[in-house]
Design an enzyme around this catalytic site. Structure first.
Site, PDB file in Angstrom:
ATOM      1  N   TYR A  59     -14.860 -12.333   0.912  1.00  0.00           N
ATOM      2  CA  TYR A  59     -15.652 -10.837   0.794  1.00  0.00           C
ATOM      3  C   TYR A  59     -16.755 -11.015  -0.008  1.00  0.00           C
ATOM      4  CZ  TYR A  59     -11.648  -7.597   2.226  1.00  0.00           C
ATOM      5  OH  TYR A  59     -10.849  -6.773   2.777  1.00  0.00           O
TER       6      TYR A  59
ATOM      7  N   ARG B  19      -3.311   6.173   1.334  1.00  0.00           N
ATOM      8  CA  ARG B  19      -3.738   7.424   1.867  1.00  0.00           C
ATOM      9  C   ARG B  19      -2.978   8.151   3.099  1.00  0.00           C
ATOM     10  NH1 ARG B  19      -8.936   4.905   4.918  1.00  0.00           N
ATOM     11  NH2 ARG B  19      -7.867   3.152   4.716  1.00  0.00           N
TER      12      ARG B  19
ATOM     13  N   ARG C   2       0.776  -1.205   0.023  1.00  0.00           N
ATOM     14  CA  ARG C   2       0.090  -0.096   0.115  1.00  0.00           C
ATOM     15  C   ARG C   2       0.903   1.244   0.036  1.00  0.00           C
ATOM     16  NH1 ARG C   2      -3.864  -1.759   4.549  1.00  0.00           N
ATOM     17  NH2 ARG C   2      -5.085  -3.085   3.533  1.00  0.00           N
TER      18      ARG C   2
ATOM     19  N   ARG D   3      -7.818  11.607  -4.126  1.00  0.00           N
ATOM     20  CA  ARG D   3      -8.972  10.940  -3.928  1.00  0.00           C
ATOM     21  C   ARG D   3     -10.206  12.147  -3.445  1.00  0.00           C
ATOM     22  NH1 ARG D   3     -11.972   8.290  -3.307  1.00  0.00           N
ATOM     23  NH2 ARG D   3     -12.193   7.027  -1.361  1.00  0.00           N
TER      24      ARG D   3
ATOM     25  N   ASP E 190      -7.008  -2.991  -7.061  1.00  0.00           N
ATOM     26  CA  ASP E 190      -7.685  -3.417  -5.862  1.00  0.00           C
ATOM     27  C   ASP E 190      -7.877  -4.984  -5.950  1.00  0.00           C
ATOM     28  OD1 ASP E 190     -10.250  -3.828  -3.839  1.00  0.00           O
ATOM     29  OD2 ASP E 190      -8.873  -2.399  -2.874  1.00  0.00           O
TER      30      ASP E 190
END
Length: 363
Positions: free
Chosen positions: A159, A34, A30, A43, A81
């Site tokens: 998921y 963020r 990652r 974003r 993703d």
């Protein structure tokens, strides 16, 4: 396949294939994310999956950490993703602020398998990832290799049934115990798409690939051998067979089965070049179990980055000393970097990896 710039830094590829290295290479799961203010700016302008599906934007954010930490990262990983595969199978996936991934219509009963596409055209459904990889590979100008990735079948199945994150995976586990036959059918369907997707990423320019079994540790050792390991092994074997048949050079493959410390020996024989470790695995234990058959990657606790410069430096030194720095080791965190980490702490981590790695190799 496209023509790409000459690679200037092959350190991570050498480490992954067991060749000597002048220092241990480093990248961060990652690393485009963020914690970077420049990513948060993008974003604010674009939805998460819009960035994934727009090659120019995916290229932009993939390069953000490479540019910020110029010369300190030894690989880029394409911004995408793991849940693009369920999307390709026909499921709707949203990324909700403050919550994460959400499936408005998860799989509830085996009858819902009928809602999934039978024949997925990976080029049509996921071609935007391939385009982003090709574009990013060229934009990197050979500075570092580019990593592609997928989610592993069990993790994606969980998921798709849970409808998002879960503390217990009770719904997904109900399936494997109550609907074992249908669970294997779903795992195989995911495996087929995931295999094609990885092959496509390599053809598009990925120089290394990683399979994320993020929820592997939620399975018991026996259930891991039944519902995870066979599909992980199948992916490694089938990807390599496809590349050989298509006269495409093999690329190093990494498996990251978080929490599955009990599976290290089996994973070291499953066809992957590298095993990525979470922070709960002792380096000496991992080296003893794998016996030098694979490269090890990891495994600093991401939360150490909150501990201050001295703690980061001390932890990195201990970690590199334990793993060894001149072959079969790639430095990383034990999971993805956390969103509230200070980018300057990340810089201290990377600089220390370089400094200590070179120092230990001289001794």
């Amino acid at each position: 396949m496209s023509e790409f710039p000459t690679l200037k830094n092959d350190l991570i590829l050498r480490a992954a294939t067991g060749q000597p290295t002048e220092r241990a290479p480093v990248w961060i799961m990652r690393q485009a994310g963020r914690y970077l203010p420049e990513f948060r700016e993008e974003r604010e302008k674009h939805d998460f999956f819009t960035i994934c599906r727009t090659p120019e934007l995916a290229t932009l954010v993939t390069l953000q950490p490479i540019n910020r930490y110029d010369g300190l990262l030894d690989a880029a990983i394409i911004f995408s993703d793991i849940l693009v595969v369920p999307q390709a199978l026909g499921m709707t996936v949203e990324m909700l602020p403050g919550k994460g991934p959400n499936f408005p219509e998860p799989l509830v009963t085996p009858a819902d398998l009928g809602k999934l596409k039978d024949n997925v055209d990976v080029n049509q459904e996921l071609g935007y990832v391939f385009d982003a990889i090709t574009m990013t590979r060229k934009a990197l100008e050979g500075r570092v290799p580019l990593i592609g990735f997928i989610g592993a079948p069990w993790t994606l199945m969980a998921y798709m049934i849970e409808g998002g994150g879960s503390n217990t995976l009770s719904k997904a586990k109900t399936w494997i115990f109550k609907h074992s036959k249908e669970s294997h059918e779903l795992l195989q369907k995911i495996t087929d798409v995931a295999t094609e997707f990885l092959v496509g990423q390599i053809k598009a320019g990925a120089q290394m690939v990683q399979v994320f079994e993020s929820w592997g540790g939620e399975l018991s050792p026996q259930d891991f051998k039944t519902f995870s390991l066979p599909y992980l092994t199948q992916i490694a074997r089938r990807v390599k067979e496809r590349l050989i048949n298509d006269n495409i050079p093999l690329v190093p493959m990494t498996i990251f089965a978080k929490g599955s410390w009990y599976g290290l020996e089996s994973l070291s024989q499953s066809g992957y070049d590298t095993i990525s470790l979470d922070w709960t695995v002792d380096p000496v234990y991992a080296k003893t179990i794998t016996k030098g058959k694979v490269t090890l990657q990891g495994n600093m606790d991401p939360s150490v980055l909150y501990g201050g410069d001295d703690v980061i430096r001390e932890t990195v030194r201990k970690m590199l000393t334990a793993f060894g720095t001149n072959e079969r080791y790639i430095v990383n965190l034990g999971h993805g970097i956390l969103p509230t980490v200070d980018p300057e702490a990340t810089k201290v981590f990377l600089e220390t990896v370089h400094k200590v790695g070179l120092e230990l190799n001289k001794n």
